[in-house]
Enzyme design. Structure first.
Site, short mmCIF file in Angstrom:
data_model
loop_
_atom_site.label_atom_id
_atom_site.label_comp_id
_atom_site.label_asym_id
_atom_site.label_seq_id
_atom_site.Cartn_x
_atom_site.Cartn_y
_atom_site.Cartn_z
N CYS A 283 63.06 45.39 36.66
CA CYS A 283 64.11 44.67 37.38
C CYS A 283 63.60 44.20 38.75
O CYS A 283 62.71 43.36 38.80
CB CYS A 283 65.36 45.53 37.48
SG CYS A 283 66.83 44.58 37.95
N HIS B 215 66.33 46.46 31.76
CA HIS B 215 66.21 47.89 32.05
C HIS B 215 65.92 48.66 30.78
O HIS B 215 66.84 49.01 30.04
CB HIS B 215 67.51 48.41 32.66
CG HIS B 215 67.75 47.96 34.05
ND1 HIS B 215 67.34 48.68 35.15
CD2 HIS B 215 68.35 46.84 34.53
CE1 HIS B 215 67.69 48.02 36.25
NE2 HIS B 215 68.29 46.91 35.91
N GLU C 83 65.16 51.66 30.52
CA GLU C 83 65.71 53.03 30.61
C GLU C 83 67.20 53.05 30.28
O GLU C 83 67.79 54.11 30.11
CB GLU C 83 65.45 53.61 32.01
CG GLU C 83 66.35 53.12 33.13
CD GLU C 83 65.98 51.75 33.67
OE1 GLU C 83 65.13 51.07 33.04
OE2 GLU C 83 66.53 51.33 34.71
#
Lengths: 209, 392, 264
Positions: free
Chosen positions: A82, A189, A191
């Protein structure tokens, strides 16, 4: 031998989530904001959320700017997430123009400036990344082909970004993945992207080995 | 400890009933609201739902039955009011009173239905009794698990879309859901509330190790507990199984159900009175439910089934609150010696060990020690002494 | 294009998971964590936790006979959630300062924070948080009731009327830096009557920022309706406790209605 991954804590990144995501894999994770830790790491992860100027200021305050640039130019494995990806830029137009690491000469602009007129900004939600041709089967981004990943941003690299390896459609097309040498930057993202993100990290870690 | 101003439920109830913020518990609030519910239109909703799942070739519905008054009523309703072909499924916990066993066996003759009765190995059950008691102060945990798992397994395997439950237990007792919610059976509710956060895999040797309770191991493995494994989400989507609570669609009264099924089908209540409650129409499928399982509720939370039954009867207008309080005072603290003896011999445990373990589950929000005795506040606001603190 | 999002909302009160109607009838349905794990396994798009405590009376339901995490204060819940939540997470409710929001994001792993009453009581906190974390991390919640046919904004859990028009309030939220708006219909809370489509249309006409609707979801058709009328995300708090595997029902419905939805 487990890969040693250094998670850089810039105090402007979602460390708990990235740490949790990385700990699911076969690697040793350390967290630090000191450039002393670079030398002993096999790979660096640079997560970033929030405003670009603040992020770059934190990098500077921790005296990481020069070392990150050197790490990339010497072929080190870096994953920018990001705003961590946006940091690869020459600079970003968020608030006032702020310099990035200059890993690529392209700059980051607001999605509206890139041409988004009808779609809602920030771009929040699940979307696809279309990869450039020529990426090897073992490339980490191959894990996310035709699988949605989670985006949360108002600013982005343009489609014509130097080093772009992946793009995303959001009324216009923008660059959502970049690679310079062994430094990979992703706008999404991993994650937060559940199984898809898990597979991406898995592939990146074995790619690092 | 606070008590509902309408019924006799305490704020220390096994499931939060809203008394933290209000003087009237959520179950009483529901009971008030139910008087103005448009039951006929709910019946139409139910009929619509039923018509959508009615099958040409298969059983229309699974009904989990214990042989109790509600089981009889649900089966009667499904066949006679909803015109369904049910498959009855029983998890048999090995604790039936003879009259309860008799009621159970007569069901397939009375209703002309197919009936699957699942009886786990007695040795496994004895182990489950011991672990359940030591781990969570509930020797009947196996029964909560079996009752809320086996019927659903059968529905998934036979591809049956509907399971018909009676009332949602914790809504009936504590007003967990409002009458507007039309809640269905969910896996989360089963694990968190019915099973207290444990599941079948908490009882295996591996599971107990993971819980840090190697001391409770009894040699159980997954092979011994297949009956406790809730079907996966995928399986339930394939069979499109939903569990509906009849209590959301028709006015529900355990007392009225009992009257009806006694009259129509000769359903029999308990032969002898229970030691811990005045009701004889409940729980004859499991002698410990009104016995030591309920005694443990008193030990943990300071109230028992007499409180539950009295509260329900107060809401139905069958008892005044004063009469309810009398029942509570008469029954809640009774130590069910007969039932305890049976269980201790069943699982081979001493009374001393029983008391010591039971004491470890006393809620400090309810009980305190005074001069070697356990004390608590009663419904009249006065603190009283109860059992002696178990010696080491 | 980015997909529409399905967003469960978990309401936390006194340390418990509750279902709600009319912003006032809150009833215990369980603990705050198992349902999050269910959502993980269903690969839901995002999860929102709303801390709706008014009096901070942790009911301390801790029992030795139950297998549950011990909760003494809201931070315990936030911490456990951050350990188990595997999808994008938003925290809202009782966030009044930049440091409240900062803690939710940096310590407890939230990707977004939702400011509702703070827009009234401490708007500078909202804008400071937006500057620090970016607009995409800031959602402003607008709770409203329909009075004389018009949406009136309330804060403090529906207790304090805001004396600005809905349009003015929405604009104000955007000025403060909101990157998303959560429209919450108080009248429809727990009613299963569908979302307030009219107010949604007013909002989508006023701004280009994503709009998420909450309040009134009873079945997947309600969600389809909201999406077709411009909602970027559809949120629901109660209905997940009433029907199991609800996310699959929603996905099937969306697919049948021709709306692209993320499949796990």
């Amino acid at each position: 031998m487990k890969s040693k991954v250094l998670l850089i804590d810039t105090e402007a990144g979602n460390i708990p989530s990235v740490l949790r995501a990385l700990s699911l894999h076969d690697c040793e994770v350390r967290i630090s904001n000191s450039n002393n830790a670079f030398a002993s790491a096999d790979a660096l992860v640079l997560p970033g959320v929030g405003a670009f100027p603040q992020f770059m200021k934190n990098l500077a305050d921790f005296e990481l700017t020069a070392d990150l640039k050197n790490f990339v130019s010497s072929g080190g494995h870096l994953l920018g997430i990001c705003v961590g990806m946006q940091a690869f830029s020459r600079g970003s137009e968020e608030f006032e123009f702020t310099n990035g690491l200059g890993v690529t000469s392209s700059i980051v602009s607001n999605l509206n400036s890139l041409g988004v007129k009808r779609a809602r900004v920030p771009h929040v939600g699940w979307n696809l990344v279309h990869l450039s041709d020529g990426l090897h089967l073992t490339h980490p981004l191959k894990a996310i082909v035709n699988r949605h990943v989670y985006f949360m941003h108002s600013f982005a690299f343009p489609l014509t970004t130097v080093g772009s390896v992946g793009s995303t459609d959001y009324e216009i097309k923008f660059c959502s993945a970049i690679q310079i040498r062994n430094a990979i930057g992703v706008q999404f993202h991993p994650e937060k992207s559940h199984k898809v993100g898990f597979d991406f990290f898995a592939k990146w870690i074995s790619h690092v080995k | 400890m606070k008590y509902c101003s309408k019924c006799v439920m305490p704020s220390s109830a096994a499931v939060d009933n809203g008394l933290l913020y209000s003087d009237v518990c959520n179950a009483c609030l529901n009971s008030e609201k139910s008087k103005s519910v448009d039951w006929p239109s709910r019946r139409i909703l139910l009929n619509d739902r039923i018509n959508r799942i009615r099958s040409d070739k298969n059983y229309d519905v699974v009904i989990g039955v214990s042989g109790g008054k509600d089981s009889y009523f649900q089966t009667h309703f499904a066949i006679n009011e909803l015109n369904l072909k049910p498959l009855l499924v029983t998890y048999h916990g090995n604790n039936y009173l003879p009259e309860g066993q008799d009621n159970l066996e007569r069901m397939r003759h009375i209703f002309d239905v197919d009936h699957i009765v699942f009886r786990p190995s007695e040795r496994v059950l004895i182990k489950m009794n011991r672990i359940g008691f030591r781990l969570q102060g509930d020797m009947n945990w196996h029964a909560h698990c079996g009752i809320f798992t086996v019927p659903i397994q059968i529905a998934a395997r036979f591809g049956i879309s509907l399971i018909l439950w009676g009332e949602h237990g914790f809504t009936d007792l504590s007003g967990m859901f409002s009458l507007e919610d039309f809640n269905e059976f969910t896996y989360r509710d089963r694990v968190e509330n019915a099973l207290r956060g444990y599941d079948w895999d908490s009882f295996t040797d591996n599971g107990l190790e993971l819980l840090g309770r190697e001391d409770l191991k009894e040699g159980l493995s997954e092979k011994d507990l297949k009956w406790g494994q809730y079907p996966s989400d995928l399986e339930l989507r394939k069979s499109n199984t939903h569990g509906l609570y009849l209590g959301n669609y028709i006015p529900w009264s355990g007392n009225q159900n009992a009257e009806l099924v006694k009259k129509l089908y000769g359903w029999r209540e308990a032969r002898d009175p229970f030691q811990r409650t005045y009701r004889k129409i409940s729980n004859i499928d499991d002698m410990h439910e009104n016995g030591i399982h309920d005694y443990l509720k008193f030990i943990k939370f300071g109230y028992g089934r007499a409180t539950d039954h009295a509260s329900k009867d107060i809401r139905e207008g069958l008892l005044t609150r004063e009469e309810g309080i009398e029942m509570v005072n008469l029954y809640d603290a009774v130590r069910p010696t007969k039932d305890l003896d049976r269980w201790l011999s069943y699982v081979n445990m001493t009374e001393h060990e029983f008391d010591a373990i039971a004491d470890s589950f006393r809620s400090p929000k309810v009980w305190w020690k005074e001069n070697g005795f356990w004390s608590k506040y009663c419904i009249d606001g006065i603190a009283r002494r109860f059992e002696r603190v178990a010696g080491k | 294009m980015s997909l529409k999002r399905i967003i469960p909302v978990l309401l936390i009160k006194d340390g418990n998971l509750v279902r709600s109607s009319d912003f006032s009838d809150h009833r215990f349905v369980g603990d705050p964590f198992k349902q999050c794990e269910r959502f993980n396994s269903w690969q839901i798009d995002e999860i929102t936790y709303l801390d709706i405590d008014r009096e901070r009376k942790i009911s301390d339901g801790f029992r030795t006979d139950k297998r549950a995490r011990r909760i003494r204060e809201i931070g315990d819940i936030q911490r456990f959630v951050s350990q188990i939540c595997q999808v994008p997470l938003a925290w809202g409710g009782n966030l009044r300062t930049e440091s409240d929001a900062g803690r939710a994001i940096e310590v407890f792993g939230a990707d977004k924070v939702i400011f509702t009453s703070a827009v009234d009581s401490s708007p500078s906190a909202v804008s400071a948080t937006a500057k620090r974390f970016g607009s995409q991390a800031i959602c402003c919640g607008i709770d409203f009731r329909i009075i004389d046919g018009k949406p009136q904004v309330f804060v403090e859990a529906g207790r304090k009327l805001i004396r600005h028009s809905f349009e003015e309030w929405l604009t104000f939220c955007l000025e403060l830096g909101a990157g998303e708006i959560l429209l919450h219909a108080i009248d429809r809370d727990g009613k299963k009557c569908g979302y307030d489509i009219e107010v949604l249309q007013v909002a989508t006409g006023l701004t280009k920022v994503p709009i998420v609707v909450l309040g009134g979801a009873g079945n997947p058709n309600h969600m389809v309706d909201a999406v077709k009328n411009g909602a970027s995300g559809v949120a629901a708090s109660n209905v997940w406790h009433f029907v199991d595997n609800f996310s699959e029902m929603i996905r099937e419905n969306f697919v049948q209605s021709g709306i692209e939805i993320r499949q796990p």
